[in-house]
Each structure stands twice: as structure tokens, then as C-alpha cells.
Design a protein around this motif. Structure first.
Motif, mmCIF file in Angstrom:
data_model
loop_
_atom_site.group_PDB
_atom_site.id
_atom_site.type_symbol
_atom_site.label_atom_id
_atom_site.label_comp_id
_atom_site.label_asym_id
_atom_site.label_seq_id
_atom_site.Cartn_x
_atom_site.Cartn_y
_atom_site.Cartn_z
ATOM 1 N N SER A 191 0.812 -1.221 0.000
ATOM 2 C CA SER A 191 0.000 0.000 0.000
ATOM 3 C C SER A 191 0.838 1.259 0.000
ATOM 4 C CB SER A 191 -0.934 0.005 1.216
ATOM 5 O OG SER A 191 -1.892 -1.026 1.129
ATOM 6 N N GLN A 192 1.993 1.245 0.684
ATOM 7 C CA GLN A 192 2.789 2.467 0.754
ATOM 8 C C GLN A 192 3.271 2.896 -0.633
ATOM 9 O OE1 GLN A 192 6.611 2.233 2.730
ATOM 10 N NE2 GLN A 192 6.789 0.020 2.327
ATOM 11 N N TYR A 193 3.553 1.932 -1.483
ATOM 12 C CA TYR A 193 3.993 2.249 -2.839
ATOM 13 C C TYR A 193 2.841 2.859 -3.647
ATOM 14 C CZ TYR A 193 8.080 -0.658 -1.806
ATOM 15 O OH TYR A 193 9.206 -1.193 -1.252
ATOM 16 N N ILE A 194 1.658 2.282 -3.481
ATOM 17 C CA ILE A 194 0.500 2.786 -4.224
ATOM 18 C C ILE A 194 0.133 4.180 -3.761
ATOM 19 C CG2 ILE A 194 -1.948 2.399 -4.703
ATOM 20 C CD1 ILE A 194 -1.381 -0.604 -4.487
ATOM 21 N N LEU A 195 0.173 4.425 -2.469
ATOM 22 C CA LEU A 195 -0.125 5.758 -1.941
ATOM 23 C C LEU A 195 0.881 6.783 -2.450
ATOM 24 C CD1 LEU A 195 -1.078 4.812 1.729
ATOM 25 C CD2 LEU A 195 -2.633 5.552 -0.085
ATOM 26 N N ALA A 196 2.153 6.378 -2.526
ATOM 27 C CA ALA A 196 3.176 7.283 -3.061
ATOM 28 C C ALA A 196 2.920 7.573 -4.530
ATOM 29 C CB ALA A 196 4.559 6.670 -2.863
ATOM 30 N N TYR A 197 2.539 6.526 -5.276
ATOM 31 C CA TYR A 197 2.223 6.756 -6.697
ATOM 32 C C TYR A 197 1.051 7.722 -6.836
ATOM 33 C CZ TYR A 197 0.648 6.432 -11.421
ATOM 34 O OH TYR A 197 0.261 6.803 -12.685
ATOM 35 N N ASN A 198 -0.006 7.508 -6.062
ATOM 36 C CA ASN A 198 -1.186 8.374 -6.165
ATOM 37 C C ASN A 198 -0.832 9.827 -5.863
ATOM 38 O OD1 ASN A 198 -2.930 6.299 -6.896
ATOM 39 N ND2 ASN A 198 -3.524 5.856 -4.784
ATOM 40 N N GLN A 199 0.067 10.050 -4.912
ATOM 41 C CA GLN A 199 0.503 11.413 -4.598
ATOM 42 C C GLN A 199 1.248 12.018 -5.787
ATOM 43 O OE1 GLN A 199 2.871 11.813 -1.040
ATOM 44 N NE2 GLN A 199 3.566 13.878 -1.607
ATOM 45 N N TRP A 200 2.159 11.231 -6.359
ATOM 46 C CA TRP A 200 2.903 11.728 -7.517
ATOM 47 C C TRP A 200 1.967 11.995 -8.692
ATOM 48 C CZ3 TRP A 200 3.413 9.731 -12.455
ATOM 49 C CH2 TRP A 200 4.327 10.389 -13.272
ATOM 50 N N ALA A 201 1.018 11.092 -8.934
ATOM 51 C CA ALA A 201 0.090 11.248 -10.057
ATOM 52 C C ALA A 201 -0.767 12.495 -9.896
ATOM 53 C CB ALA A 201 -0.786 10.009 -10.189
ATOM 54 N N ALA A 202 -1.160 12.810 -8.664
ATOM 55 C CA ALA A 202 -1.933 14.029 -8.429
ATOM 56 C C ALA A 202 -1.114 15.259 -8.792
ATOM 57 C CB ALA A 202 -2.364 14.092 -6.968
ATOM 58 N N GLU A 203 0.162 15.245 -8.436
ATOM 59 C CA GLU A 203 1.031 16.380 -8.735
ATOM 60 C C GLU A 203 1.369 16.463 -10.223
ATOM 61 O OE1 GLU A 203 4.226 15.481 -6.115
ATOM 62 O OE2 GLU A 203 3.110 16.014 -4.301
ATOM 63 N N HIS A 204 1.243 15.343 -10.914
ATOM 64 C CA HIS A 204 1.536 15.316 -12.354
ATOM 65 C C HIS A 204 0.340 15.766 -13.188
ATOM 66 C CE1 HIS A 204 2.297 13.288 -16.308
ATOM 67 N NE2 HIS A 204 3.522 13.696 -16.059
ATOM 68 N N GLU A 205 -0.826 15.881 -12.577
ATOM 69 C CA GLU A 205 -2.047 16.112 -13.339
ATOM 70 C C GLU A 205 -2.043 17.443 -14.087
ATOM 71 O OE1 GLU A 205 -6.618 16.329 -12.045
ATOM 72 O OE2 GLU A 205 -5.691 14.361 -11.721
ATOM 73 N N HIS A 206 -1.531 18.496 -13.466
ATOM 74 C CA HIS A 206 -1.527 19.788 -14.160
ATOM 75 C C HIS A 206 -0.570 19.758 -15.346
ATOM 76 C CE1 HIS A 206 2.382 21.704 -12.918
ATOM 77 N NE2 HIS A 206 2.309 20.785 -11.985
ATOM 78 N N ILE A 207 0.473 18.944 -15.256
ATOM 79 C CA ILE A 207 1.407 18.818 -16.379
ATOM 80 C C ILE A 207 0.721 18.135 -17.556
ATOM 81 C CG2 ILE A 207 3.565 17.718 -17.114
ATOM 82 C CD1 ILE A 207 4.452 17.967 -14.128
ATOM 83 N N MET A 208 0.018 17.049 -17.273
ATOM 84 C CA MET A 208 -0.708 16.356 -18.335
ATOM 85 C C MET A 208 -1.742 17.270 -18.972
ATOM 86 S SD MET A 208 -1.261 13.681 -20.180
ATOM 87 C CE MET A 208 -0.568 12.213 -19.389
ATOM 88 N N SER A 209 -2.465 18.022 -18.151
ATOM 89 C CA SER A 209 -3.500 18.897 -18.689
ATOM 90 C C SER A 209 -2.907 19.957 -19.610
ATOM 91 C CB SER A 209 -4.269 19.555 -17.543
ATOM 92 O OG SER A 209 -5.373 20.284 -18.035
#
Length: 382
Positions: A191-209
Motif C-alpha cells: 500500500s505504501q507504494y500505491i499511496l506514493a504513486y497516487n501522490q505523484w500522479a496528483a502532482e503530475h495532473e496539471h502537467i498532463m492537462s
């Protein structure tokens, strides 16, 4: 005051009080003429990419679980990793059944997609179990509606689950050494890896947009293209009645319902849960609670947010809301409700639209699910 300070009143004044293509505008009396022009403009602004015809589907696995025949499918779109999907239907069902495209939520959990609203094995990842408990009162709602006599398709959409951005594929961004996570497909990843990924993905969202805008498309447009591809997969199955298709979902699934059901007339019945308000709510109060996936630039000049979903009038639509939903302002949710009521009343089919309000925060609990199931049953099982 507003989330943009003294600029709030000015920003809201930039939009016309009544959008240029609002069906509520007195200039529009013929629904067919209005819809033709409104859809053309919205399609132009959403700028959905052309991803070709129905993708070739590969069956990965078939089995029985929870009283359902389950098929694990995949298909390859012109970009990104293969799309993972699941089809669920009652065991020993015969003939063509109504079809439901069940749209998973966002929830700040991009590592997962299909699994958020399905259950296909006795063991669940603990993060999925927690998510279903908090957002769905412990239910996998796609399973529950399939048991009522539907063929239900759930697919990972753009940047979620199998379609997520792999951290190892990204170059050119500053590294964050303390964020270490796995891009493995193992469902038992810690779970700790998935939670870390989700945090990174949230921060990456404005870049993708920003990248999508620079490419001449929009996030709603990409969602629309991928959801329409999945809808085609569902509609072309031998066990599905293509004239009885519905879609629905909570939160990000509700957002996807707004665009898909609003813009694709193959959807004969729609349920939008936990994603209905106005542009003013986003301008003044709540844009910070929402994903970049919401917005189509310039569209507010033509339609209010609920009127995107209203493009489907006279086809039946249900909107489910929570009175204490932290993502919206209740008064603006009520305003959106009145707008859709006016659209359906002007079209002469007020009974084709319903909304309901429930106590509690952002969720699609069992009571709300039952309301949605009854709505689908009313319009698709006739």
C-alpha cells in the motif's frame, strides 16, 4: 469573497448570463435545430482526438464469481498501454440484455481503475476495500447492478489503472528521491507504494492537462474518446441489446457521464452521481477541489455546466447529490438542478429528468445506488 479574491465578481461577469447555445434561450424553439448546432460547437471545443473504430478486443480470462460470469478483456488504443476491462453478467443469462457502461471514479487514486467498482475475487487489495467502504458503503456497485440482469462493462480510462502514466516512462521532471513506488502490475503491491504513486500522479495532473491543451485537445475530450470506444465494445457484443445502453458513475465517473451521456445518443439512460454544479461554483468556490479533467476552455461562453449533460434531452437523466458534499456549494448544486429541470420542461418531457438529495458527504451509498438501479430499470428494462 471568493477563492480568487476581489477578482471573483469580475471573472463571473465575463460569461453571459445565458449561454449562446443554451436551450433555455428564447432564441431556440426547435430542439432538433438547437441540438445540431449545440453539439457541433461542443464537439469543436472538446476537441476529442480521433482514435479510430472499435478496438480489437482480446479475452484474457473467463470465470464465475459472485453469481456472475466475468470476462477480463483488454484492447489497444493508438497510444499508451493496453486498456484493461471487465464484463460482468448473471450466470446462465440468455439472449441480449441491456448494457451498462459503469464509469469508475477519480478519488485521487489513479493506481486503480476497474477495481474501484468491481469485485472479481474473494481477496481485495486493502486500499480497494477501504475505498469501496468510504465511497460506496462497502459495495462493488458494478457487480450489484449486473446481478439485476445487465451486461456491465467497466474499463480503465486515461491515466487510471492499466492506463496510468508510468513513473519510469517520464523524463525531464525534477526527481523526488523520497517518493519511491512500484509500477508493477502485481495486485498485491504494498500500500505504501500505491499511496506514493497516487501522490505523484496528483502532482503530475496539471502537467498532463497543459500538455493536452498544447496538443489541441482537452482532458474531457480524451475521456470522451476512450469512453466511446468502450461503449462501442459493449454495444457490439452478441449478448447486449444496443438499443438499451446506459452509463453512470460517481464523482469522476459522474463527470465522465456528463460528457459521454451529453454527447453520445447511444446512451439511452444516464445516472450522474456526485458531479453536478455550475461554472460559478468552480469560479468562485470549488475549483480547488476538482481535477483538471473537468474543464473545456471557452465552453462556459456557450453552455452552463449542467447543460452539457442537458444536450441529451429528451433522453432520461438522473442526478444524485449529497447535501454535505464537500466538493460543491449546495446553493449552486440546487441552481444546476433547476437548470436541468428547465431544459427538460422546455423539451416537453419533465418526467425524463429527476434529481435527488441525500444527507452526508461525497458518496454513492446503498440508498443512492438503489435509486440509480431503479432508474436504469425504469428506462432500460421495458
Amino acid at each position: 469573497m471568493s477563492i480568487i479574491g476581489k477578482y471573483g465578481p469580475w471573472a463571473t461577469s465575463l460569461r453571459p448570463a445565458l449561454g449562446k447555445l443554451s436551450f433555455r434561450n428564447q432564441a431556440w424553439n426547435d430542439i432538433r435545430t438547437w441540438k445540431e448546432q449545440a453539439l457541433a460547437k461542443v464537439k469543436e471545443l472538446v476537441a476529442s482526438p480521433d482514435i479510430g473504430t472499435t478496438p480489437a478486443v482480446r479475452t484474457e480470462k473467463k470465470y464465475v464469481f459472485d453469481g456472475l460470469d466475468i470476462e477480463e478483456l483488454s484492447w489497444q488504443l493508438p497510444y499508451g498501454n493496453r486498456t484493461r476491462a471487465a464484463v460482468l453478467k448473471p450466470v446462465n443469462s440468455k439472449g441480449r440484455l441491456p448494457g451498462i457502461l459503469a464509469l469508475h471514479d477519480h478519488g485521487g487514486k489513479k493506481y486503480f481503475g476497474v477495481d474501484k467498482i468491481t469485485r472479481t475475487a474473494a481477496q481485495q487489495h486493502p486500499l480497494i476495500a477501504d475505498h469501496q467502504q468510504s465511497d460506496y458503503e462497502g459495495r462493488a456497485w458494478a457487480n450489484d447492478i449486473a446481478k439485476l440482469g445487465y451486461v456491465v462493462l467497466v474499463h480503465d480510462t486515461f491515466t487510471f489503472g492499466s492506463r496510468r502514466v508510468r513513473y519510469d516512462d517520464v523524463e525531464g521532471l525534477p526527481t523526488v528521491p523520497h517518493q519511491v513506488f512500484s509500477d508493477e502490475e502485481d495486485p498485491h503491491v504494498d500500500s505504501q507504494y500505491i499511496l506514493a504513486y497516487n501522490q505523484w500522479a496528483a502532482e503530475h495532473e496539471h502537467i498532463m492537462s497543459k500538455s493536452l491543451f498544447s496538443s489541441g485537445t482537452t482532458w474531457p475530450g480524451v475521456f470522451l474518446a476512450e469512453d466511446q470506444a468502450a461503449l462501442s465494445v459493449l454495444a457490439e457484443r452478441d449478448d447486449v441489446d444496443p438499443e438499451k445502453l446506459g452509463c453512470g458513475g460517481l464523482s469522476g465517473g459522474g463527470l465522465r457521464t456528463v460528457y459521454l451521456a451529453g454527447m453520445d445518443s447511444r446512451i439511452k439512460c444516464a445516472v450522474c452521481a456526485g458531479f453536478m454544479s455550475t461554472w460559478d461554483d468552480f469560479i468562485l468556490h470549488k475549483s480547488y477541489t476538482h481535477t483538471w479533467m473537468t474543464y473545456t476552455p471557452l465552453l462556459p461562453n456557450y453552455l452552463e455546466f449542467p447543460e452539457i449533460l442537458g444536450l441529451r434531452v429528451p433522453l432520461p437523466t438522473l442526478v444524485l447529490n449529497n447535501n454535505q458534499d464537500e466538493l460543491y456549494t449546495l446553493s449552486e448544486m440546487k441552481k444546476a438542478d433547476r437548470i436541468l429541470q428547465d431544459v427538460y420542461a422546455k423539451a416537453g418531457v419533465p418526467d425524463h429528468f429527476e434529481s435527488a438529495y441525500y444527507e452526508g458527504p461525497h458518496k454513492l451509498d446503498i440508498q443512492m445506488q438503489q435509486k440509480a438501479f431503479d432508474w436504469f430499470g425504469r428506462w432500460l428494462r421495458v
